[in-house]
Enzyme design. Structure first.
Site, PDB file in Angstrom:
ATOM      1  N   GLU A 167       0.833  -1.201   0.000  1.00  0.00           N
ATOM      2  CA  GLU A 167       0.000   0.000   0.000  1.00  0.00           C
ATOM      3  C   GLU A 167       0.872   1.258   0.000  1.00  0.00           C
ATOM      4  O   GLU A 167       1.837   1.333   0.757  1.00  0.00           O
ATOM      5  CB  GLU A 167      -0.916   0.023   1.232  1.00  0.00           C
ATOM      6  CG  GLU A 167      -1.964   1.117   1.146  1.00  0.00           C
ATOM      7  CD  GLU A 167      -2.877   1.146   2.361  1.00  0.00           C
ATOM      8  OE1 GLU A 167      -4.061   1.445   2.198  1.00  0.00           O
ATOM      9  OE2 GLU A 167      -2.400   0.863   3.464  1.00  0.00           O
ATOM     10  N   HIS A 198     -10.381  -2.827   9.041  1.00  0.00           N
ATOM     11  CA  HIS A 198     -10.067  -2.741   7.611  1.00  0.00           C
ATOM     12  C   HIS A 198     -10.517  -3.987   6.838  1.00  0.00           C
ATOM     13  O   HIS A 198     -10.699  -3.911   5.625  1.00  0.00           O
ATOM     14  CB  HIS A 198      -8.563  -2.582   7.412  1.00  0.00           C
ATOM     15  CG  HIS A 198      -8.094  -1.163   7.404  1.00  0.00           C
ATOM     16  ND1 HIS A 198      -8.679  -0.180   6.635  1.00  0.00           N
ATOM     17  CD2 HIS A 198      -7.045  -0.571   8.048  1.00  0.00           C
ATOM     18  CE1 HIS A 198      -8.024   0.951   6.810  1.00  0.00           C
ATOM     19  NE2 HIS A 198      -7.035   0.745   7.670  1.00  0.00           N
ATOM     20  N   GLU A 235      -9.364   4.692   5.976  1.00  0.00           N
ATOM     21  CA  GLU A 235      -8.598   5.020   7.183  1.00  0.00           C
ATOM     22  C   GLU A 235      -9.416   5.748   8.241  1.00  0.00           C
ATOM     23  O   GLU A 235      -9.224   5.524   9.437  1.00  0.00           O
ATOM     24  CB  GLU A 235      -7.352   5.833   6.804  1.00  0.00           C
ATOM     25  CG  GLU A 235      -6.399   5.114   5.863  1.00  0.00           C
ATOM     26  CD  GLU A 235      -5.875   3.789   6.430  1.00  0.00           C
ATOM     27  OE1 GLU A 235      -6.045   3.539   7.645  1.00  0.00           O
ATOM     28  OE2 GLU A 235      -5.300   3.007   5.668  1.00  0.00           O
ATOM     29  N   GLU A 255      -6.712  -2.537  12.309  1.00  0.00           N
ATOM     30  CA  GLU A 255      -6.454  -3.416  11.163  1.00  0.00           C
ATOM     31  C   GLU A 255      -7.596  -4.396  10.925  1.00  0.00           C
ATOM     32  O   GLU A 255      -7.917  -4.722   9.771  1.00  0.00           O
ATOM     33  CB  GLU A 255      -5.134  -4.171  11.360  1.00  0.00           C
ATOM     34  CG  GLU A 255      -3.923  -3.285  11.563  1.00  0.00           C
ATOM     35  CD  GLU A 255      -3.805  -2.166  10.550  1.00  0.00           C
ATOM     36  OE1 GLU A 255      -4.168  -2.369   9.367  1.00  0.00           O
ATOM     37  OE2 GLU A 255      -3.370  -1.065  10.935  1.00  0.00           O
ATOM     38  N   GLY A 266       2.771   1.542  11.350  1.00  0.00           N
ATOM     39  CA  GLY A 266       2.355   0.796  12.531  1.00  0.00           C
ATOM     40  C   GLY A 266       1.897  -0.604  12.198  1.00  0.00           C
ATOM     41  O   GLY A 266       2.219  -1.566  12.893  1.00  0.00           O
ATOM     42  N   ALA A 267       1.110  -0.735  11.107  1.00  0.00           N
ATOM     43  CA  ALA A 267       0.594  -2.046  10.700  1.00  0.00           C
ATOM     44  C   ALA A 267      -0.018  -1.902   9.317  1.00  0.00           C
ATOM     45  O   ALA A 267      -0.199  -0.802   8.802  1.00  0.00           O
ATOM     46  CB  ALA A 267      -0.440  -2.557  11.702  1.00  0.00           C
TER      47      ALA A 267
END
Length: 936
Positions: free
Chosen positions: A175, A349, A368, A346, A309-310
């Site tokens: 990404e 998402h 986001e 996450e 972060g992830a």
């Protein structure tokens, strides 16, 4: 350094005269490929006449040679007749290209040419036989490249075992536009397809991808090929490939989903909390969204080298180690909160972003902003003891800080090239996006909001959506019975009645929300009470430009928000609600009302200025009976008044008088909000070398908060709120050289040294203890040694913070050099080292000079537009406050104009310094006078 290797297949069987020009694709602005021939496509976005259906991907990451090789067979659907296939590829050596028909027969026995146009990261394959509209074909490509040394594409990561042995793994981060670095593909979010992945690895490693392994085949020479099940339809940026030697712990949700947490073997014991959290949160989301997680498994993997972060890769989330691993002996209460929140983000998402994906990156906030907000919703439901609603306030405070600058942008903004797209992953998309969703949820009510997003997810699952699609879904809700039946309904009238009962009018939700997503900035609501009338006026709130500035009229013209106002009065038990639809408005209150407080619990995203005697009334209320307002309202008042001071609309004396009530405050959120502003003023003035004000302010803070400081225990006892307050207050007290604090920390550190670093210190104060110990040579050296061998990311983070607090410039310079080398201090932490040094009064100029000297190397390591580059630029300049520093910053940005002209972060940095200069010009003398009156 990344090697740019481009291999052009010679046009052995095709005369140049036979090459079609760009008119065949409907575009006359041709570009030149690397071999000098015309490239058949001139736009940054790919043409839509060919659509990928299914990728059959084989990759062999060779961890010995640090190279990878692979092949991809892409089933494509042709929409218009053409000879060309244009797709993405970056830094790949494409060694073979063929086109096959639906039966997988070759269309040509010739070697097909591959043209490359690196500025757009595109390749084009020419087929001598026309690809016919409505037919399906296969594009087969073979490729190879070195494993990347950075944090993107298919890259190499390393870690050290307890015995000091270095191990290598390969992982991916795609990404937003980096899948093209691992395999040629249609690397745009709306080109969704199925993926069937095969990975080759040796016997000592395992392979992971989005789906479970279907079959493993032994190839010989100690090599194995893991073949994974075919994925659901998804965008290329969500594909993930890992070859590693990690260990895992596995659990299962009530719906039968296998969840596994992977980490390096020596850190396996730190995976258990993440497993518990992931299972609970995934189960919550399945219930809340009323849609089962659609994959059979979900892996969460802690990667030793990770920039962000992830990352939410579908079925294979990747994390920085500090965002996933939890060690009860070294992780603090704040660390536990962070891990839980990141997992919540996450996993959200998997629905917002993966199941339903924004059509283009201009609407990345749909991914986001929702994931950021659902962190709070999910963790509040699954771990209520963490009290995440407190942190939502700070999220919105951060968003307002960015949004109140003239350099802000709309939530939904144009973004075309990769640098612009990377910059969309910022405070506006994440934090402002979350805050307007929070406001919308309270506006529509919980039930209407939840049923609307369920409709949105169901309608656009495995597809793409735009801003307006969300508003359409939220404006039309279904009953529980209709949802249970799996049907869609369009009862607009009932939805409007439910949604806008508090406005009392029929309003267009799309029109309302467009004012929050399609225009930049935050509204300021000015409240002026005259008897029983509250006169309201809205305008755009900008901290750096005043009404006397020539630009002011143009910056205010045309700005209008539909603001869902809420307010409380001395006479109201419940919130009063009103939708402000115009620049000005008038509300009625009883003349006997003593005070009015707008934006109840800060559920709205706007600043309020109480003109006339409004602020004095609220200050008096706080001094007399602060519990008449919720802790959120108290924190909101503190935040608003100091923002207005920065904008020049309220005097500093008025703001400082308001927070005098904090002597009686017991809740950590307003306490830390007020203390945070005082500390920020201190840090800025300290760097300006104004010794009298610096000393007076330090004395005042220690005097005023002495009771809070002295009652803190050096333990890990208490609620999360109490533990967070303890950590922050003791850190500040020791930083200000408060003798009892320094003495206690010194004793802890001496005992820790005597134990050779084996003594387990209270996790909430360990960073403070280390920071005090780092001021001596022996302590600093011992901490650096401990850093190199620690197996706890949480502990290493606290040590690194302590090391950057040293008042020895040579030690700070050594840390910067170690971060740049990337061995002792991993490159992923270089940005944090730079920021830590910049916060240090001894190191703020040192850090900025380091950035200037190493700019090109930093861009190579982190990529232009990345959040790391953004944080480095803004972090190193945020406390500059002189004209000389401003001119130096501008001169540097001018010297790197090719880079800086593409970055919003440079505009933010300049405006932050201008804001600081204005603040000091307006308030330094006022602060000096106020302190003279109040320091006794």
């Amino acid at each position: 350094m990344i090697l740019f290797v481009f291999c052009i297949i010679p046009l052995t069987a095709l005369a140049v005269s036979q090459m079609p020009d760009s008119k065949d694709l409907g575009d006359e602005n041709t570009h030149t490929a690397t071999n000098g021939l015309p490239f058949p496509w001139s736009k940054v976005r790919l043409p839509n006449y060919i659509v990928p259906i299914h990728y059959h991907l084989l990759v062999h990451p060779n961890l010995t040679t640090s190279q990878f090789a692979g092949s991809v067979k892409i089933e494509i659907d042709v929409k218009n007749n053409t000879n060309w296939v244009v797709l993405h590829s970056r830094n790949l050596n494409v060694t073979k290209a063929t086109v096959l028909d639906e039966t997988e027969a070759h269309l040509s026995d010739k070697v097909l040419p591959v043209l490359e146009y690196p500025p757009h990261e595109q390749i084009a394959i020419f087929s001598p036989k026309i690809l016919t509209s409505g037919e399906k074909y296969f594009l087969h490509l073979e490729f190879g490249a070195p494993l990347c040394d950075g944090f993107f594409g298919l890259y190499k990561s390393t870690y050290k075992t307890k015995t000091g042995q270095t191990r290598v793994l390969a992982s991916t981060h795609f990404e937003p536009t980096l899948a093209r670095m691992a395999f040629p593909c249609f690397d745009e979010p709306n080109f969704k397809a199925n993926f069937t992945v095969r990975l080759i690895r040796d016997a000592s490693h395992i392979a992971l991808s989005n789906m479970p392994i279907e079959q493993t085949v032994e190839l010989g020479n100690d090599l194995f090929e893991d073949r994974f099940e075919t994925s659901v339809q998804m965008s290329t940026y969500l594909v993930a490939l890992i070859v590693c030697d990690f260990r895992s712990v596995t659990g299962r949700t009530s719906s039968g989903i296998d969840i596994s947490i992977y980490a390096v073997p020596d850190k396996w014991n730190q995976t258990h909390y993440a497993l518990e959290a992931a299972v609970k949160i995934l189960q919550f989301y399945e219930q809340y969204f009323n849609i089962y997680y659609p994959l059979p498994k979900l892996d969460l993997v802690a990667i030793p080298d990770f920039q962000s972060g992830a990352m939410e890769n579908w079925g294979l989330n990747t994390y920085r180690e500090t965002s996933l691993l939890y060690d009860p002996e070294t992780s603090s209460a704040s660390d536990k909160m962070w891990v839980t929140m990141v997992i919540g983000h996450e996993l959200a998402h998997q629905w917002f972003g993966n199941l339903v994906t924004m059509e283009w990156w201009n609407d990345i906030w749909l991914n986001e902003g929702f994931a950021r907000y659902m962190e709070f919703v999910s963790v509040e439901a699954t771990y209520p003891e963490l009290r995440v609603e407190d942190y939502l306030l700070h999220t919105c405070f951060a968003a307002i800080g960015r949004d109140s600058l003239n350099s802000s942008r709309p939530i939904s903004s144009a973004a075309e090239n990769p640098t612009q797209i990377k910059e969309m992953f910022d405070t506006v998309s994440y934090d402002k996006g979350a805050c307007i969703l929070h406001m919308l949820r309270h506006f529509l009510t919980d039930d209407v909001f939840q049923s609307g997003i369920i409709r949105y997810l169901r309608k656009f699952k495995y597809s793409n959506a735009r801003n307006e699609d969300l508003w359409d879904s939220l404006a039309n809700t279904c009953s529980e019975d209709e949802f249970a039946g799996g049907e869609y309904c369009y009862s607009s009238a009932q939805a409007t009645k439910n949604a806008y009962h508090y406005a009392g009018e029929h309003m267009d939700l799309k029109a309302i929300m467009n004012t929050w997503t399609l225009q930049r900035g935050i509204p300021l609501v000015r409240v002026n009470r005259k008897g029983s009338k509250l006169h309201l006026h809205q305008e755009r709130f900008i901290k750096t430009i005043q009404p006397t500035h020539p630009l002011w009229p143009s910056l205010q013209k045309g700005y209008l928000w539909y603001i869902p106002l809420t307010y409380k009065t001395s006479h109201s038990k419940d919130d009063v609600r009103h939708l402000m639809e115009a620049k000005s408005d008038v509300l009625d209150v009883d003349e006997s009302v003593e005070w009015v407080k707008f934006n109840s619990d800060m559920n709205g995203y706007y600043i309020v200025h109480y003109e006339g005697d409004g602020w004095e009334r609220l200050s008096e209320l706080l001094r007399r009976n602060h519990t008449a307002l919720s802790f959120k309202d108290r924190a909101n008042l503190i935040h608003n008044i100091f923002q207005l001071v920065t904008a020049g609309k309220v005097s500093l004396e008025t703001a400082l008088n308001l927070i005098q009530y904090l002597k009686s405050e017991t809740h950590d959120v307003p306490l830390l909000e007020g203390l945070g502003y005082l500390e920020a003023f201190y840090k800025m003035i300290e760097k300006r070398n104004v010794p009298d004000v610096t000393q007076s302010l330090k004395t005042y803070i220690l005097m005023f908060f002495r009771d809070v400081i002295d009652k803190q225990t050096w333990t890990d006892e208490g609620t999360l709120s109490e533990r967070r307050l303890r950590s922050e207050v003791l850190s500040l007290a020791c930083d200000f050289e408060h003798r009892p604090c320094v003495g206690k920390a010194t004793k802890f550190f001496e005992d820790w040294l005597k134990s050779n670093g084996t003594l387990i210190l209270p996790t909430d104060v360990v960073e403070t203890v280390f920071s005090v110990g780092a001021q001596e040579d022996e302590g600093w050296t011992s901490l650096l040694e401990k850093y190199t061998i620690s197996m706890s990311g949480a502990e290493k983070w606290k040590i690194l913070s302590a090391l950057t607090s040293s008042k020895d410039a040579n030690k700070l310079r050594r840390l910067l050099d170690l971060g740049m080398e990337g061995q002792v201090i991993k490159t992923q932490d270089l940005g944090s080292v730079i920021y830590g040094v910049a916060k240090n009064p001894v190191g703020h100029v040192l850090a900025w000079n380091f950035v200037k000297e190493n700019w090109n190397k930093l861009v190579e390591k982190f990529q232009l537009g990345s959040f790391s580059i953004r944080n480095i630029i803004i972090g190193t300049t945020s406390q500059f406050s002189s004209r000389e520093e401003l001119n130096d910053i501008k001169a540097f940005f001018e010297s790197i104009w090719e880079h800086s002209s593409q970055l919003r972060a440079t505009q933010v940095a300049v405006e932050n310094v201008e804001k600081n200069i204005l603040w000091l010009e307006r308030n330094l003398d006022a602060l000096r006078s106020w302190l003279l009156k109040n320091v006794n």
